[in-house]
Motif scaffolding. Structure first.
Motif, short mmCIF file in Angstrom:
data_model
loop_
_atom_site.label_atom_id
_atom_site.label_comp_id
_atom_site.label_asym_id
_atom_site.label_seq_id
_atom_site.Cartn_x
_atom_site.Cartn_y
_atom_site.Cartn_z
N GLY A 263 0.82 -1.20 0.00
CA GLY A 263 0.00 0.00 0.00
C GLY A 263 0.86 1.25 0.00
O GLY A 263 2.09 1.18 -0.01
N ASN A 264 0.20 2.40 0.02
CA ASN A 264 0.89 3.68 0.05
C ASN A 264 -0.06 4.74 0.57
O ASN A 264 -1.24 4.47 0.81
CB ASN A 264 1.43 4.04 -1.33
N VAL A 265 0.46 5.94 0.74
CA VAL A 265 -0.37 7.08 1.13
C VAL A 265 -0.49 8.00 -0.07
O VAL A 265 0.51 8.34 -0.71
CB VAL A 265 0.22 7.82 2.35
N VAL A 266 -1.73 8.37 -0.37
CA VAL A 266 -2.04 9.25 -1.50
C VAL A 266 -2.47 10.60 -0.95
O VAL A 266 -3.35 10.66 -0.08
CB VAL A 266 -3.17 8.65 -2.38
N LYS A 267 -1.85 11.65 -1.45
CA LYS A 267 -2.22 13.01 -1.04
C LYS A 267 -2.88 13.70 -2.23
O LYS A 267 -2.30 13.76 -3.31
CB LYS A 267 -0.99 13.78 -0.58
#
Length: 153
Positions: A69-73
């Motif tokens: 997963g990742n963090v989306v801004k």
């Protein structure tokens, strides 16, 4: 035990991502190609060196599951609010390890990681006809937010 993936995990990760590829190709053959090329060693190295990427495994007599997963801004515009969310790219648990809470443990661990990285929520996509995954995600507290509609031409 949940831990960050390591380069030595390459082969078990490929095996898990192959399971995911086969499963998704069966669910959505019009969209997903069956392939053996699910992850290269250079892609693994790139993911592991990126602080915005989450690649953790659950280890129980070897690698039994993985969450990528990742963090989306998202920048705010006149028509939408700025937001930051954790995005689950892939979640796979080996068939022999299912039903033991590994998926939920990986999700909980990812949620904490995403929150530490500024996420306000966690989102993912799941095939509508993937009843097992939909039940798993519902148990973990996920709710439908949006529907993607499709019409063949």
């Amino acid at each position: 035990m949940i831990r960050k993936a390591k380069p030595e995990d390459y082969k078990p990760l490929v095996e898990l991502f192959m399971i995911e590829n086969e499963h998704n190709a069966a669910l959505a053959p019009d969209v997903v190609n069956r392939t053996k090329d699910v992850l290269t060693e250079s892609e693994l190295t790139e993911i592991l060196s990126d602080d915005n990427q989450y690649l953790y495994v659950v280890e129980q007599n070897g690698v039994a599951g993985v969450l990528l997963g990742n963090v989306v801004k998202v920048e705010g515009k006149r028509w939408n609010r700025p937001r930051s969310y954790g995005y689950v790219e892939e979640l796979v648990v080996a068939e022999t390890a299912r039903g033991q809470g590994y998926a939920k443990s990986l999700i909980c661990h990812f949620e904490a990681w995403a929150k530490e990285h500024g996420a306000e929520s966690v989102e993912l996509h799941v095939w509508a006809n993937n009843s097992v995954a939909n039940q798993c995600y519902a148990k973990a507290g996920f709710k439908s937010k949006q529907y993607l509609l499709s019409k063949p031409l």
